[in-house]
Design a protein around this motif. Structure first.
Motif, PDB file in Angstrom:
ATOM      1  N   LEU B  41      36.512 -10.663  19.438  1.00  0.00           N
ATOM      2  CA  LEU B  41      37.597  -9.903  20.056  1.00  0.00           C
ATOM      3  C   LEU B  41      37.013  -8.694  20.767  1.00  0.00           C
ATOM      4  O   LEU B  41      35.859  -8.320  20.522  1.00  0.00           O
ATOM      5  CB  LEU B  41      38.588  -9.421  18.978  1.00  0.00           C
ATOM      6  CG  LEU B  41      39.464 -10.497  18.326  1.00  0.00           C
ATOM      7  CD1 LEU B  41      40.141  -9.941  17.092  1.00  0.00           C
ATOM      8  CD2 LEU B  41      40.506 -11.006  19.318  1.00  0.00           C
ATOM      9  N   ALA B 235      45.153 -13.448  14.751  1.00  0.00           N
ATOM     10  CA  ALA B 235      44.622 -12.893  16.004  1.00  0.00           C
ATOM     11  C   ALA B 235      45.366 -13.484  17.201  1.00  0.00           C
ATOM     12  O   ALA B 235      45.680 -12.797  18.170  1.00  0.00           O
ATOM     13  CB  ALA B 235      43.123 -13.172  16.116  1.00  0.00           C
ATOM     14  N   MET B 243      39.793 -14.180  23.599  1.00  0.00           N
ATOM     15  CA  MET B 243      39.355 -14.344  22.215  1.00  0.00           C
ATOM     16  C   MET B 243      38.504 -15.604  22.189  1.00  0.00           C
ATOM     17  O   MET B 243      38.833 -16.612  22.810  1.00  0.00           O
ATOM     18  CB  MET B 243      40.565 -14.508  21.303  1.00  0.00           C
ATOM     19  CG  MET B 243      40.192 -14.899  19.887  1.00  0.00           C
ATOM     20  SD  MET B 243      41.661 -14.860  18.821  1.00  0.00           S
ATOM     21  CE  MET B 243      41.011 -15.691  17.386  1.00  0.00           C
TER      22      MET B 243
END
Lengths: 263, 263
Positions: B41, B235, B243
Motif C-alpha cells: 500500500l 484493504a 494495491m
C-alpha cells in the motif's frame, strides 16, 4: 501490606485517578489486569514508531495504539481517556524533561498518537503465583534495568539498544520462569538472555542504568527480560518536539486481564 | 509426490523466482520456513493498515513491514526484493483487479510499503507432524474460507469482517490442534472458533466464500482459524488508488524458520 485497590475494578480506579483521588504509583492495583507503559508521539513519527515496536516485539509489546487525536484506547480500555487516566505524566521537549503533571489535556493536540505497551507487572504475577521468588519484590526496591549491547532492529528514524530488566534466580527456577513468561508474548515474553552478563555488554550488575541493584545469592544466575524502557529510550534519541510518557511506576491500568494475554 | 524444492533454501528459491525459473505456486517449497502473504500500500495508508494489523493480530499476523520505498524485508529476508521474489502478483486499482504480473518493479514507487503476513502453511506443518489429518491436504483442494459475522477492530479507514479458514477434525484432534497452533501466535495462532458455524454467521459450510469445500465426516466438528484473506479484504474496501498483493498460492518465502515462530 496489601494495596487498598488490589481487588478494585480498573474502571473505578481510572475514574478516581481522573478525579484526582488517586495520585500515586499503580503497582499492586487491580490485581489480574494488565498495566501499561505509555508513550505519546505526534502522527508524523507514529508510523516509524509503530514499525519499531512491531519489529522489536519483546521490548515493545503493544497493547493498544490510539488513532491520531483520539485519547481513547478502544481496545485496551474502551471509554478511557489517556490524557487524564494516568496518575502522573512526564512531558519531554526535544528529549528534555520539562514538566511532570497529572493531566495532559492542555498538551494534547489533534495529531497525537498514544502507544500503550505491556509491562513486566503482567508476567511477575504468574511467576509469584507459581511460587517463584522475585528478588526486587521481596526486597521492596525497583527492578534493576541495564542498557545492553544488543541493538534493536531499527525502523525509520528510530533505533537504539535493548534495555533489559534482571531477576536473580536459581537455575531450576529460571527454567520455570522461561516456561511461565514464554506463554505471555504480548507482555515481554520469555527472557532474552540468562547467565554471564558480559555477553550482552553488562559489566557490573551492581550498577544498573535504571532502578536499584538486586542481590544475587550463591547458586543464582541473572535472568534478563526485554524491558519497556527500550521504546522510550529509542523515542528519546529522535528528540521529538514533544513526547509524553507516564511517570515511572504510574501506569495506565487497562481492562485487559493478564490471563487473556497468555497463549 | 514431493515438491522438488521441498528441502531447498529460501535464498536459492527466491533467486530462481527472480530469474523467472520458478513461476508456480510455492506450497510445499522450503519446508520448515515461513511463507508470507503480501499486501503493498502507499505510505499515506500505511499507518492505519499497520494499526489494523496490530489490533487484529490473529487474522493479520505481521512477519515484516518494509520502510517506505524500500523493497527489502530486512527482518524476514535480508537482501530479498519483494518486487521480484514472488512468482506472481496481482495489481488492484481502486479495488479492481487490473493486472496479474510476475514482476512489480514498474509499479513500485518510492512511497510504497510492503506488509508481509504469516500464513497457515506455518501451522499446518506442525499439525501434520503431530499426526493430525488436514482434510484439504489429504483431498488435494484449497482450504475452504468463509466470511464471518465477526467484525475486526477498525483502525482509521480500515474495517471489515474476519475471514476464517476451516479444517474438519475429530474433537480429540481439535484439542491437539488448539495446543499446537496456540504456540504459534505470529502465524494466526489458536482457532478463533469451533463447532456450530451459524454462531459466527456461516450458514452453509458446503459453500465457502473462497477456496473449496472440505468434507466433514460423521463425528467431526469444524474448527475455524483466522485467515490472512482478512487484511486483504479490509484493504480492498478502501479502494486504494493502487494495491499490490501476491497471487493466491504464490507466496513470499521468508528466511524465518517456522520453529522460531513458536513461543
Amino acid at each position: 501490606m496489601t494495596n487498598p485497590y488490589e481487588s478494585a475494578n480498573p474502571k473505578d480506579v481510572r475514574r478516581q485517578i481522573r478525579e484526582g483521588k488517586i495520585t500515586g504509583q499503580t503497582s499492586g492495583m487491580c490485581s489480574g489486569y494488565a498495566q501499561a507503559n505509555m508513550a505519546v508521539l505526534s502522527k508524523d513519527l507514529a508510523f516509524d514508531f509503530l514499525l519499531f515496536c512491531e519489529r522489536n516485539k519483546k521490548p515493545c509489546p503493544l497493547l493498544d495504539v490510539t488513532e491520531a487525536g483520539s485519547p481513547e484506547p478502544r481496545v485496551a480500555a474502551p471509554g478511557a481517556d489517556v490524557r487524564v487516566d494516568i496518575p502522573r505524566y512526564r512531558i519531554y521537549k526535544k528529549g528534555v524533561l520539562t514538566d511532570e503533571v497529572t493531566d495532559i489535556s492542555s498538551w494534547w493536540t489533534s495529531d497525537m498518537v498514544a502507544f500503550l505497551l505491556g509491562c513486566s507487572f503482567s508476567f511477575e504475577g504468574p511467576m509469584l503465583e507459581a511460587g517463584l521468588e522475585i528478588r526486587h519484590i521481596t526486597d521492596h526496591h525497583n527492578v534493576p534495568m541495564y542498557i545492553t549491547n544488543q541493538e534493536c532492529i531499527p525502523a525509520g528514524v528510530f533505533h537504539g539498544p535493548m534495555v533489559v530488566s534482571m531477576r536473580p534466580m536459581k537455575p531450576e527456577d529460571a527454567v520455570r520462569a522461561v516456561q511461565i513468561t514464554a506463554r505471555m508474548p504480548y507482555v515481554h515474553g520469555a527472557p532474552v538472555f540468562l547467565g554471564d552478563p558480559e555477553k550482552i555488554g553488562i559489566h557490573d550488575l551492581s550498577k544498573p542504568d535504571f532502578g536499584d541493584p538486586s542481590e544475587i545469592r550463591p547458586g543464582e544466575i541473572p535472568v534478563f527480560w526485554a524491558c519497556g524502557v527500550t521504546p522510550q529510550a529509542a523515542a528519546m534519541t529522535v528528540k521529538p518536539d514533544i513526547m509524553i510518557t507516564h511517570a515511572p511506576g504510574h501506569m495506565f491500568i487497562t481492562d485487559i486481564r493478564n490471563a487473556s494475554l497468555a497463549v
